[in-house]
Design an enzyme around this catalytic site. Structure first.
Site, mmCIF file in Angstrom:
data_model
loop_
_atom_site.group_PDB
_atom_site.id
_atom_site.type_symbol
_atom_site.label_atom_id
_atom_site.label_comp_id
_atom_site.label_asym_id
_atom_site.label_seq_id
_atom_site.Cartn_x
_atom_site.Cartn_y
_atom_site.Cartn_z
ATOM 1 N N GLU A 122 0.812 -1.219 0.000
ATOM 2 C CA GLU A 122 0.000 0.000 0.000
ATOM 3 C C GLU A 122 0.845 1.268 0.000
ATOM 4 O O GLU A 122 0.320 2.368 0.063
ATOM 5 C CB GLU A 122 -0.939 0.014 1.219
ATOM 6 C CG GLU A 122 -2.018 -1.047 1.167
ATOM 7 C CD GLU A 122 -2.898 -0.913 -0.058
ATOM 8 O OE1 GLU A 122 -3.401 0.189 -0.321
ATOM 9 O OE2 GLU A 122 -3.073 -1.927 -0.783
ATOM 10 N N ASP A 175 12.500 11.930 -31.975
ATOM 11 C CA ASP A 175 11.447 11.166 -31.317
ATOM 12 C C ASP A 175 10.214 12.031 -31.087
ATOM 13 O O ASP A 175 10.291 13.253 -30.934
ATOM 14 C CB ASP A 175 11.929 10.635 -29.958
ATOM 15 C CG ASP A 175 12.771 9.384 -30.118
ATOM 16 O OD1 ASP A 175 12.727 8.779 -31.204
ATOM 17 O OD2 ASP A 175 13.468 9.021 -29.157
#
Length: 259
Positions: A122, A175
């Site tokens: 968690e 890119d």
């Protein structure tokens, strides 16, 4: 200079994939970067190598304990201090962090190394974050099982920016998102595939016209898919050339839709 990645992880085996395949694998074999993993279980004082416990205040799941993480990252930092001359940074991969973008990747790639902390369960004890973490980064607004995959994404993005990592020196510069826009569409042989042809302009050999078409396609794709990027790149509005190109693209899209 060899870039240093130190990763605090309960699953060091996952990170091995980065060093074995593709661009990151080749860069690793060329010693462009080093990857070291530090397992908090190796620093647990519990004979069962326990690194998690129930959260104070109740709630579902378990929380990673501060001490094993503290000892692991302290070992990593001592190694860095002894072996690296430049600046480093400790990063916790967390959905609460700031989203990673290309500009941040470039900033991180300019350092000597970084330490990545991969959470599980968690989350991790907040006191560890306060004492050791320089910043939290997120790869997106969704939940994954742990920080290892996020760490691998960030490592890949950084390695691509290291000198010598890519075969074509221009690849990283071209890119998608590098200049703030989505990339233009790409085509290769055959010229016609399933009755769809390569755009004729790409066959002309006219580099000026091709460059103009590609900029127009980048602007148009960004407008269609990520209009927020246009606002970010041009906060004061598009320059005249880009505005005209986008208007032409919009008109062509309207004609296709109405046709």
């Amino acid at each position: 200079m060899t870039f240093e990645f130190d990763v605090i992880t309960l699953l060091p085996g996952m990170l091995e994939a980065v060093t074995q395949f593709g661009v990151t694998g080749r860069a690793y074999r060329r010693d462009l970067y080093r990857l070291r993993t530090w397992n908090p279980r190796d620093y647990s004082s519990n004979r069962y190598r326990k690194v998690d416990d129930a959260p104070y205040g109740g709630g579902a799941g378990m929380v990673m304990m501060a001490e094993p993480l503290d000892l692991a990252i302290s070992s990593a930092k001592r190694w860095q201090n002894a072996n690296l001359a430049g600046k480093t940074r400790a990063i916790y991969l967390s959905p609460q962090g700031k989203h990673v973008d290309h500009a941040r990747v470039l900033q991180l790639a300019s350092m000597s190394g970084i330490t990545l902390v991969c959470g599980r369960y968690e989350g991790i004890d907040e006191r560890f974050i306060v004492q050791h973490i320089d910043e939290e980064l997120s790869i997106g607004d969704y939940v994954i099982s742990g920080g290892e995959l996020a760490a691998m994404v960030l490592i890949d993005a950084i390695v691509r920016q290291l000198p010598g990592a890519l075969g074509d020196a221009e690849s990283a510069d071209k890119d998608s998102l590098v200049d703030g826009l989505l990339e233009y569409p790409q085509y290769t042989r055959p010229e016609v595939y399933r009755e769809q042809s390569v755009p004729r302009i790409l066959l002309t050999g006219d580099h000026a016209k091709i460059k103009r078409w590609r900029l127009q396609q980048s602007l148009g794709r960004t407008w269609l898919k990520r209009p927020d990027l246009l606002i970010k790149k041009y906060p004061d509005g598009l320059p005249d050339q880009e505005r005209l190109l986008l208007e032409e693209f919009k008109l062509a899209e309207k004609n296709i839709t109405s046709g």
